[in-house]
Design a protein around this motif. Structure first.
Motif, mmCIF file in Angstrom:
data_model
loop_
_atom_site.group_PDB
_atom_site.id
_atom_site.type_symbol
_atom_site.label_atom_id
_atom_site.label_comp_id
_atom_site.label_asym_id
_atom_site.label_seq_id
_atom_site.Cartn_x
_atom_site.Cartn_y
_atom_site.Cartn_z
ATOM 1 N N ILE A 12 0.836 -1.212 0.000
ATOM 2 C CA ILE A 12 0.000 0.000 0.000
ATOM 3 C C ILE A 12 0.872 1.265 0.000
ATOM 4 O O ILE A 12 0.575 2.236 -0.701
ATOM 5 C CB ILE A 12 -0.973 -0.046 1.197
ATOM 6 C CG1 ILE A 12 -2.007 -1.143 0.916
ATOM 7 C CG2 ILE A 12 -1.657 1.289 1.399
ATOM 8 C CD1 ILE A 12 -2.934 -1.402 2.048
ATOM 9 N N ILE A 13 1.987 1.223 0.747
ATOM 10 C CA ILE A 13 2.889 2.385 0.751
ATOM 11 C C ILE A 13 3.485 2.616 -0.635
ATOM 12 O O ILE A 13 3.563 3.757 -1.118
ATOM 13 C CB ILE A 13 4.012 2.199 1.796
ATOM 14 C CG1 ILE A 13 3.452 2.285 3.207
ATOM 15 C CG2 ILE A 13 5.107 3.248 1.614
ATOM 16 C CD1 ILE A 13 2.811 3.595 3.551
ATOM 17 N N ILE A 14 3.872 1.530 -1.325
ATOM 18 C CA ILE A 14 4.422 1.702 -2.681
ATOM 19 C C ILE A 14 3.410 2.390 -3.576
ATOM 20 O O ILE A 14 3.717 3.344 -4.284
ATOM 21 C CB ILE A 14 4.772 0.340 -3.319
ATOM 22 C CG1 ILE A 14 5.980 -0.279 -2.655
ATOM 23 C CG2 ILE A 14 5.072 0.490 -4.796
ATOM 24 C CD1 ILE A 14 6.266 -1.638 -3.196
ATOM 25 N N PHE A 15 2.158 1.901 -3.538
ATOM 26 C CA PHE A 15 1.214 2.458 -4.493
ATOM 27 C C PHE A 15 0.795 3.879 -4.130
ATOM 28 O O PHE A 15 0.569 4.697 -5.025
ATOM 29 C CB PHE A 15 0.020 1.515 -4.677
ATOM 30 C CG PHE A 15 0.371 0.403 -5.621
ATOM 31 C CD1 PHE A 15 0.399 0.635 -6.987
ATOM 32 C CD2 PHE A 15 0.757 -0.836 -5.159
ATOM 33 C CE1 PHE A 15 0.774 -0.355 -7.870
ATOM 34 C CE2 PHE A 15 1.132 -1.837 -6.030
ATOM 35 C CZ PHE A 15 1.143 -1.600 -7.389
ATOM 36 N N SER A 16 0.727 4.180 -2.829
ATOM 37 C CA SER A 16 0.449 5.590 -2.535
ATOM 38 C C SER A 16 1.657 6.444 -2.903
ATOM 39 O O SER A 16 1.497 7.611 -3.269
ATOM 40 C CB SER A 16 0.022 5.784 -1.078
ATOM 41 O OG SER A 16 0.832 5.038 -0.235
ATOM 42 N N GLY A 17 2.874 5.850 -2.849
ATOM 43 C CA GLY A 17 4.065 6.557 -3.321
ATOM 44 C C GLY A 17 3.947 6.880 -4.797
ATOM 45 O O GLY A 17 4.238 7.997 -5.234
ATOM 46 N N PHE A 18 3.489 5.900 -5.576
ATOM 47 C CA PHE A 18 3.284 6.153 -7.004
ATOM 48 C C PHE A 18 2.292 7.295 -7.206
ATOM 49 O O PHE A 18 2.508 8.183 -8.029
ATOM 50 C CB PHE A 18 2.758 4.886 -7.698
ATOM 51 C CG PHE A 18 3.852 4.006 -8.209
ATOM 52 C CD1 PHE A 18 4.576 4.376 -9.324
ATOM 53 C CD2 PHE A 18 4.153 2.822 -7.592
ATOM 54 C CE1 PHE A 18 5.587 3.576 -9.808
ATOM 55 C CE2 PHE A 18 5.158 2.013 -8.058
ATOM 56 C CZ PHE A 18 5.886 2.386 -9.171
ATOM 57 N N ASN A 19 1.188 7.248 -6.444
ATOM 58 C CA ASN A 19 0.180 8.309 -6.566
ATOM 59 C C ASN A 19 0.760 9.668 -6.233
ATOM 60 O O ASN A 19 0.488 10.657 -6.902
ATOM 61 C CB ASN A 19 -0.993 8.029 -5.619
ATOM 62 C CG ASN A 19 -1.979 7.092 -6.242
ATOM 63 O OD1 ASN A 19 -1.887 6.820 -7.439
ATOM 64 N ND2 ASN A 19 -2.896 6.582 -5.452
#
Lengths: 343, 223, 67
Positions: B59-66
């Motif tokens: 989840i942290i990776i994908f919010s990082g992408f966002n």
């Protein structure tokens, strides 16, 4: 002809390695026994050997079950069906202090062959023989054959794959290095030929990566039981495949951009270092066990890691495939160069 | 202007821009909230520490992408040339990395709070907070180092559909593998000094990533 | 086109293998698994030939452009 000497060397090496991988025999060994549990007293069992010449040398065939480094229980031959199948009988004494026994067979041709931990003895069953009968552990050597592939349980003949599967990865690494080198040169010089060279070698690296994945997958299925395993080396393989594929997607989607080559070179350099971080550093840091040879956790491989016979074929195979890979890269580059000058 | 003055000015500019359009930051927090709540709904019982850890990092990776993918949105077009003449590209990449890693750190702390709220605190009982926090800090730095240069690449490609995830995810592999292992240890209560091997690995990777971004970014910027 | 066909063939092969594990194992395991080696060598040859065909097509395109 003189100018192309290195291509000839590559072809000769690949042909030599391929021929030798199929021509030379595998060392004799024992594949399996029909039962793995013995009871006290009289037992009969049948053995499946490999290259074991049971009929050819039936007069000298003998064997024993090893208890420890000195003591052994003798076995007698009941019936020899063919060169790889035979039946034996054994009398297990009552006062046995070990439960796991190794099976050893020998004849004049093969010398001693063995199956480690072939039998477990169930001490609660059977009628023990009156007298404990032990002999000494004795090894014998067979005929000297100049080159044989080492016999490994579970691996068997697939050890020959070493000369096909591993060179694919070595070739991929050489081509990746070439690609990195040309990407750096492109950034420093802005010459479009370097960009074409980097792209061509990455393309050929992708082909060898795919071949390495497919061959590795087939081999893993029949040696370890799964198409894909959780192994540190496989992570590296998967990531280099993904990064190479992403590199080409990037090139494709930047086709109409003026600075396409620059973007591609930057991404290529970045992805090379991340792949190296994953392959070289991570397995050591996280201490993940690997099924591949050279790392711990794989007893089946350890004995042939430095087999000098194997090297005689393995190194030429690697060199040959690397030269072939560079040759293919050269062809690919020349074609894309022609295409570039035409359009 | 000196390099560090330029960096400071650029960070200030980014903060004021973010402050003016707070909805984008709110959007990312909402994304975190929604994904964690989905996990809460799909898991009938509280996840084990292993699953908790894996979920947290995904989840942290994908919010990082966002959060980071759009970090060069304001620099394309006319503004690009204005900035190109005005600042040193090295100052720009440093400013972006510092700003983005602060953003990532904030987001991951908010994420931790949301995780604790919905997925229970029993996983966090033995946690060594200092060790976990150092892990978060270093991962945020490395994550934003990679994602910043990837978003610079994506901005040159006009952010064509989904290209940033395709390019970025495989690059994040080594970083995520190490930090996931490290934080699993920290969750079990191992202190930072007891985990020196992984910590040094994380640190080396960060240095490598930031050096690479620093060296490569000017080539992207000079057109 | 070539690549897609190869991919589909490989997928079918994989699915077939998972469907009938026992039979496949018997087929590949007899006589010391030598058939696995042949499968590996054949897949390398197939891959390289598929690549050769692509190269051939590229050269054909170049020749067409030249005219």
């Amino acid at each position: 002809m003189v100018k192309n000497w290195w291509k000839i060397v590559g072809a000769v090496l690949v042909i030599y390695a391929t021929a030798f991988s199929f021509l030379r025999p595998l060392e004799p060994g024992i594949i399996q026994t029909d039962k793995t549990e013995l009871i006290l007293g009289q037992n009969t069992f049948s053995v499946t050997g490999y290259n074991s010449h049971f009929v050819d040398c039936s007069s000298s065939l003998k064997g024993f079950l090893r208890v420890d480094s000195v003591r052994a229980i003798p076995i007698t031959v009941l019936y020899i069906k063919d060169n790889v199948h035979a039946e034996f009988s054994v009398n297990i004494p009552a006062n046995l202090d070990r439960t796991v026994l190794d099976l050893f067979l020998s004849n004049d041709r093969t010398g001693s062959i063995f199956l480690p931990a072939a039998f477990r003895v169930d001490q609660s069953k059977g009628n023990p023989a009156a007298l404990a009968e032990y002999t000494n552990v004795a090894f014998s050597s067979g005929e000297d054959i100049s080159f044989e592939f080492p016999f490994q349980l579970r691996i068997f003949d697939t050890i020959r794959n070493l000369n096909f599967h591993v060179p694919m990865w070595f070739t991929m690494f050489v081509l990746l290095g070439l690609s990195l080198w040309y990407s750096i040169r492109y950034l420093n010089s802005d010459k479009i030929e370097y960009d074409l060279k980097a792209a061509s070698s990455a393309k050929v690296a992708l082909i060898f990566c795919t071949l390495g994945l497919i061959t590795g997958s087939i081999w893993a299925r029949f040696a370890w039981g799964d198409w894909w395993t959780t192994d540190a080396k496989l992570n590296g393989a998967a990531v280099s495949f993904l990064l190479l594929a992403a590199y080409f997607i990037l090139r494709k989607s930047a086709e109409d951009k003026p600075n396409k080559a620059k973007i591609a070179a930057v991404y290529n350099i970045l992805s090379f270092f991340m792949t190296m971080a994953l392959i070289m550093v991570l397995p050591r840091l996280t201490g993940a066990a690997s099924l591949h040879p050279g790392e711990d956790g794989n007893p089946a491989f350890s004995s042939y890691d430095l087999d000098s016979n194997l090297r005689m074929v393995f190194y030429p195979a690697c060199a040959g495939w690397i030269i072939t890979g560079i040759w293919i890269y050269n062809l690919h580059y020349r074609i894309s160069n022609l295409k570039n000058t035409q359009s | 202007m000196k390099l560090h003055r330029q960096i400071l000015t650029l960070i200030k500019k980014d903060i004021s821009l973010e402050y003016k359009s707070l909805e984008s930051l709110a959007g990312i927090v909402l994304f975190l909230l929604a994904t964690v709540y989905t996990c809460f709904l799909t898991f009938k019982k509280m996840p084990t520490a292993e699953i908790w850890n894996a979920l947290f990092w995904i989840i942290i990776i994908f919010s990082g992408f966002n959060a980071i993918s759009g970090s060069f949105k304001n620099e394309i077009g006319g503004k690009h040339f204005y900035l190109y003449f005005l600042v040193n590209p090295k100052a720009l990449i440093f400013a972006k990395i510092i700003y983005n890693s602060t953003l990532m750190l904030t987001l991951s702390i908010i994420g931790l709070a949301i995780f604790a709220l919905f997925l229970g605190t029993n996983v966090l009982e033995d946690i060594n907070f200092l060790s976990f926090f150092i892990g978060l800090l270093l991962t945020s730095l490395g994550l934003s180092g990679i994602l910043t240069i990837i978003s610079a690449i994506a901005s040159q490609l006009d952010f064509k559909g989904g290209i940033i995830t395709v390019l970025g995810l495989p690059l994040l592999f080594p970083l995520i593998l190490i930090s996931q292992k490290y934080s699993a240890q920290a969750l079990a209560g191992v202190s930072a000094s007891g985990n020196m091997n992984l910590l040094l690995g994380l640190l080396t990777l960060n240095i490598a990533v930031i050096t690479l971004s620093y060296v490569l970014f000017p080539y992207l910027w000079r057109q | 086109m070539n690549r897609i066909v190869i991919l589909i063939l490989f997928l079918i092969f994989t699915l077939r293998c998972q469907a009938q594990d026992g039979a496949l194992e018997e087929y590949f395991f007899e006589s010391g698994k030598i058939k696995v080696v042949i499968a590996v060598a054949v897949s390398i040859a197939t891959g390289l030939f598929a690549y050769l065909f692509r190269l051939d097509k590229k050269i054909k395109d170049l020749e067409k452009n030249k005219k």
